[in-house]
Each structure stands twice: as structure tokens, then as C-alpha cells.
Design an enzyme around this catalytic site. Structure first.
Site, PDB file in Angstrom:
ATOM      1  N   ASN A  72       0.396  -1.396   0.088  1.00 45.96           N
ATOM      2  CA  ASN A  72       0.094  -0.546   0.353  1.00 45.96           C
ATOM      3  C   ASN A  72       0.563   1.492   0.069  1.00 45.96           C
ATOM      4  O   ASN A  72       0.261   2.580  -0.414  1.00 45.96           O
ATOM      5  CB  ASN A  72      -0.638  -0.040   1.426  1.00 45.96           C
ATOM      6  N   TYR A 125       3.009   9.158 -11.666  1.00 50.90           N
ATOM      7  CA  TYR A 125       2.009   8.505 -10.491  1.00 50.90           C
ATOM      8  C   TYR A 125       1.505   7.465 -11.320  1.00 50.90           C
ATOM      9  O   TYR A 125       1.575   6.207 -11.003  1.00 50.90           O
ATOM     10  CB  TYR A 125       1.225   9.697  -9.593  1.00 50.90           C
ATOM     11  N   LYS A 185       1.210   3.261 -11.480  1.00 46.17           N
ATOM     12  CA  LYS A 185      -0.362   2.323 -11.339  1.00 46.17           C
ATOM     13  C   LYS A 185      -0.433   1.555 -12.264  1.00 46.17           C
ATOM     14  O   LYS A 185      -0.967   0.640 -11.771  1.00 46.17           O
ATOM     15  CB  LYS A 185      -1.166   3.624 -10.565  1.00 46.17           C
TER      16      LYS A 185
HETATM   17  P1  NAD Z   1      -0.650   8.572   2.893  1.00 47.83           P
HETATM   18  O1  NAD Z   1       0.006   9.938   2.093  1.00 47.83           O
HETATM   19  O2  NAD Z   1      -1.917   9.468   3.888  1.00 47.83           O
HETATM   20  O3  NAD Z   1       0.361   7.661   2.939  1.00 47.83           O
HETATM   21  C1  NAD Z   1       1.178   7.271   2.656  1.00 47.83           C
HETATM   22  C2  NAD Z   1       1.645   6.147   3.211  1.00 47.83           C
HETATM   23  O4  NAD Z   1       3.367   5.673   2.499  1.00 47.83           O
HETATM   24  C3  NAD Z   1       2.345   5.733   4.734  1.00 47.83           C
HETATM   25  O5  NAD Z   1       1.544   4.989   5.740  1.00 47.83           O
HETATM   26  C4  NAD Z   1       3.892   6.604   4.422  1.00 47.83           C
HETATM   27  O6  NAD Z   1       4.640   5.982   5.799  1.00 47.83           O
HETATM   28  C5  NAD Z   1       3.707   5.611   4.099  1.00 47.83           C
HETATM   29  N1  NAD Z   1       4.991   6.269   2.839  1.00 47.83           N
HETATM   30  C6  NAD Z   1       5.679   6.710   2.215  1.00 47.83           C
HETATM   31  N2  NAD Z   1       6.143   7.093   1.459  1.00 47.83           N
HETATM   32  C7  NAD Z   1       7.613   5.833   2.016  1.00 47.83           C
HETATM   33  C8  NAD Z   1       8.330   5.575   1.835  1.00 47.83           C
HETATM   34  N3  NAD Z   1       9.761   6.076   0.911  1.00 47.83           N
HETATM   35  N4  NAD Z   1       9.279   3.808   2.338  1.00 47.83           N
HETATM   36  C9  NAD Z   1       7.888   3.274   3.004  1.00 47.83           C
HETATM   37  N5  NAD Z   1       6.398   4.005   3.220  1.00 47.83           N
HETATM   38  C10 NAD Z   1       5.980   5.275   2.683  1.00 47.83           C
HETATM   39  O7  NAD Z   1      -1.402   8.787   1.564  1.00 47.83           O
HETATM   40  P2  NAD Z   1      -3.014   7.619   1.378  1.00 47.83           P
HETATM   41  O8  NAD Z   1      -3.455   8.411   0.689  1.00 47.83           O
HETATM   42  O9  NAD Z   1      -3.475   6.489   2.637  1.00 47.83           O
HETATM   43  O10 NAD Z   1      -2.243   6.278  -0.075  1.00 47.83           O
HETATM   44  C11 NAD Z   1      -2.104   5.294   0.346  1.00 47.83           C
HETATM   45  C12 NAD Z   1      -1.610   4.359  -0.884  1.00 47.83           C
HETATM   46  O11 NAD Z   1      -3.483   4.726  -1.555  1.00 47.83           O
HETATM   47  C13 NAD Z   1      -0.836   5.073  -2.426  1.00 47.83           C
HETATM   48  O12 NAD Z   1      -0.917   3.580  -2.817  1.00 47.83           O
HETATM   49  C14 NAD Z   1      -1.807   5.980  -2.731  1.00 47.83           C
HETATM   50  O13 NAD Z   1      -1.026   5.875  -4.225  1.00 47.83           O
HETATM   51  C15 NAD Z   1      -3.152   4.768  -2.816  1.00 47.83           C
HETATM   52  N6  NAD Z   1      -4.265   6.218  -3.589  1.00 47.83           N
HETATM   53  C16 NAD Z   1      -4.567   6.752  -2.727  1.00 47.83           C
HETATM   54  C17 NAD Z   1      -5.836   8.226  -2.770  1.00 47.83           C
HETATM   55  C18 NAD Z   1      -6.206   8.962  -1.979  1.00 47.83           C
HETATM   56  O14 NAD Z   1      -7.282   9.505  -2.932  1.00 47.83           O
HETATM   57  N7  NAD Z   1      -6.071   9.369  -1.071  1.00 47.83           N
HETATM   58  C19 NAD Z   1      -6.427   7.264  -4.665  1.00 47.83           C
HETATM   59  C20 NAD Z   1      -5.690   6.426  -5.023  1.00 47.83           C
HETATM   60  C21 NAD Z   1      -4.554   5.930  -4.851  1.00 47.83           C
END
Ligand code: NAD
Length: 249
Positions: free
Chosen positions: A92, A157, A161
Site C-alpha cells: 500500500n 504517478y 500505477k
Molecule cells: P498517505 O500519504 O496518507 O499514506 C502513505 C503511506 O505510505 C504512509 O503510511 C507512509 O508512511 C508510506 N510511505 C510514504 N513514503 C514512503 C517511503 N518512502 N517508504 C515507505 N513508506 C512510505 O497516502 P494514502 O492516501 O493513504 O495512500 C495510500 C495508497 O493509496 C498509495 O499507494 C496511494 O497511491 C493510493 N491511493 C490513494 C488515493 C487517495 O485519494 N488518497 C487514491 C488512489 C490511490
């Protein structure tokens, strides 16, 4: 009975946002969980918050460099040592990008590929032999709705994906014979810190374009992970499951 009773899960990027919601949902369904964070402090903080909610939650926090294969292999061995097995891997952790290509620093492009693609490969490569030896497992990747459409800036990005979807489809075909299922969840705009930081009016404008009329909650994305991790999805592999309110771009 709880859907994940007796199972052991690893959740990368499990310290906040969607990842933390996945960790909570897995714990509520009876799994033991190792959450990975990018720093020891954030992993410890997330574990402390979960233990404050329920002191009996079987949860540990680790902070390997998921962009380094040796570090990942060591962390997976630690999880196996602690909990005895690994049944579920939620890949994730991820970062996003917004830069137009004219201003896009190649180092930033490399960084997003390192975390969003290479780490998925490394974590899956490290758990696959463990799952195979146990008789199977479930790998679930956090992709995104932009893996279907692209987006008008920050091409690293969506490119990352699209690659996650490619790994999902290919590894589902390769690992099926070992009873390892590989699926991806494609969230739409989800109310994590990133979205919470936007002005309410902007969120309302985004919500108006979504058929369900609102952005998603992290718990709603986590529910899809629970399903795909559970034996209820025993014949589901290679699936790209959208959790986006039918967002159209
Ligand atoms: P967030 O920024 O709240 O959390 C990101 C997580 O990734 C955190 O736990 C962080 O510790 C970890 N992370 C970041 N950089 C890192 C690194 N260098 N090494 C290890 N861990 C690292 O983001 P989120 O919105 O919860 O996103 C989580 C996933 O969901 C991601 O893969 C993101 O692409 C995907 N996503 C999010 C959304 C959205 O709208 N929030 C939509 C589609 C996909």
C-alpha cells in the site's frame, strides 16, 4: 467467525491514511498484523494508537527501506519469526506526483518508481516463497483509478500505477499454481490527510463529479482489502477492483 481469524498480514505504508484503515480492518477481523512505516517513530506511534484502542491487538511496527530488497527480505523474516507465517501482503505504501513534464525532475520520477513499483516487486518477491511453503496466500496491491485513465500532470504517478496493475495481472497468472492470489484495489479520491488538506469547496467540486456524490472514506477502501484477503475471495485473482464511486474522468 471473523473473516481473517488466524491469518498474518503485512501492510506497507500502514501508519496513516488508507494503510492504517487496512491495518485496523484486518485486526478487527482477527488477523495479526505487521505494519511497515517509513520511519521507526511513525511506525511506533501507529502501533501505540492501535494498542490504546485495544491493548490485545496483535500488531507490531517495522520500518524497513521498502525500496531496498535486502531490507525487505530481513523485515519479512522478522515477521515470520514473530508470527510464524505470512498469509496476506498489502502493498500500500505510495506517493503521488503533480509536476508537469516540463518541470519534472528525473530524480523525482525515479523516486516514485522506486516506491510505487519496485517496492511492490520486492515485497512480493520476498513473501512469495513463504506463502508457497505454507500452501498459499493473498497479495493485494493499492493501485488507483488513475491507472485506468492517466492524469493531466505528474505522469510518474499513473505510470507507476499502470505498472502495479501489470504486476498484479502477471503475478496472478504466475503464482496461481502456488495458490497465491494477487489482486489490486483501485481507490478513487479518498479522504486521507492529502484530501483533508484541500479546501472544503474544492472537495465539494470533486464530489459533484462523482456519481455517488462524495469522495470515499479510507474504511471503504479497507473493506475491499478484507474481502480480497479473506477466503470469501478464494476464486478471485488478477482482479482490478475499483472503489471509486464510479468516478469518470
Ligand atoms: P498517505 O500519504 O496518507 O499514506 C502513505 C503511506 O505510505 C504512509 O503510511 C507512509 O508512511 C508510506 N510511505 C510514504 N513514503 C514512503 C517511503 N518512502 N517508504 C515507505 N513508506 C512510505 O497516502 P494514502 O492516501 O493513504 O495512500 C495510500 C495508497 O493509496 C498509495 O499507494 C496511494 O497511491 C493510493 N491511493 C490513494 C488515493 C487517495 O485519494 N488518497 C487514491 C488512489 C490511490
Amino acid at each position: 467467525m471473523a473473516l481473517l481469524q488466524g491469518k498474518v498480514a503485512v501492510v506497507t505504508g500502514g501508519t496513516r491514511g488508507i494503510g492504517l484503515a487496512i491495518v485496523k480492518a484486518f485486526l478487527k477481523e482477527g488477523a495479526s498484523v505487521a505494519l511497515f512505516g517509513s520511519r521507526p517513530e511513525t511506525a511506533e506511534k501507529a502501533v501505540a494508537a492501535l494498542k490504546a484502542e485495544n491493548a490485545d491487538y496483535p500488531v507490531i511496527g517495522l520500518s524497513p527501506d521498502v525500496t531496498d530488497y535486502a531490507s525487505v527480505e530481513k523485515a519479512m523474516a522478522e515477521v515470520k519469526e514473530k508470527f510464524g507465517r505470512i498469509d496476506i501482503l498489502a502493498n500500500n505504501a505510495g506517493i503521488s506526483a503533480r509536476e508537469p513534464i516540463y518541470e519534472y525532475d528525473p530524480a523525482a520520477f525515479q523516486k516514485i518508481i522506486d516506491l510505487n513499483v519496485n517496492a511492490v516487486f520486492y515485497c512480493t518477491k520476498a513473501v512469495a516463497p513463504i506463502m508457497k511453503a505454507q500452501g498459499g496466500g493473498s497479495v493485494i496491491n493499492t493501485s488507483s483509478m488513475v491507472s485506468l485513465y492517466g492524469q493531466p500532470s505528474g505522469c510518474g504517478y499513473p505510470a507507476s500505477k499502470f505498472a502495479v496493475n501489470g504486476l498484479t495481472k502477471s503475478l496472478a497468472r504466475e503464482l496461481g499454481k502456488d495458490n497465491i492470489r494477487v489482486n489490486a484495489v483501485l481507490p478513487g479520491v479518498t479522504r486521507t490527510d492529502m484530501v483533508a488538506a484541500l479546501p472544503e469547496a474544492m472537495v465539494a467540486r470533486i464530489a459533484a463529479t462523482i456519481p455517488l456524490g462524495r469522495v470515499g472514506e479510507p474504511e471503504e477502501v479497507a473493506n475491499a482489502f478484507v474481502f480480497l484477503a479473506s477466503d470469501m475471495a478464494s476464486y478471485v485473482t488478477g482482479a482490478l477492483l475499483s472503489v471509486d464511486g464510479a468516478t469518470e474522468v
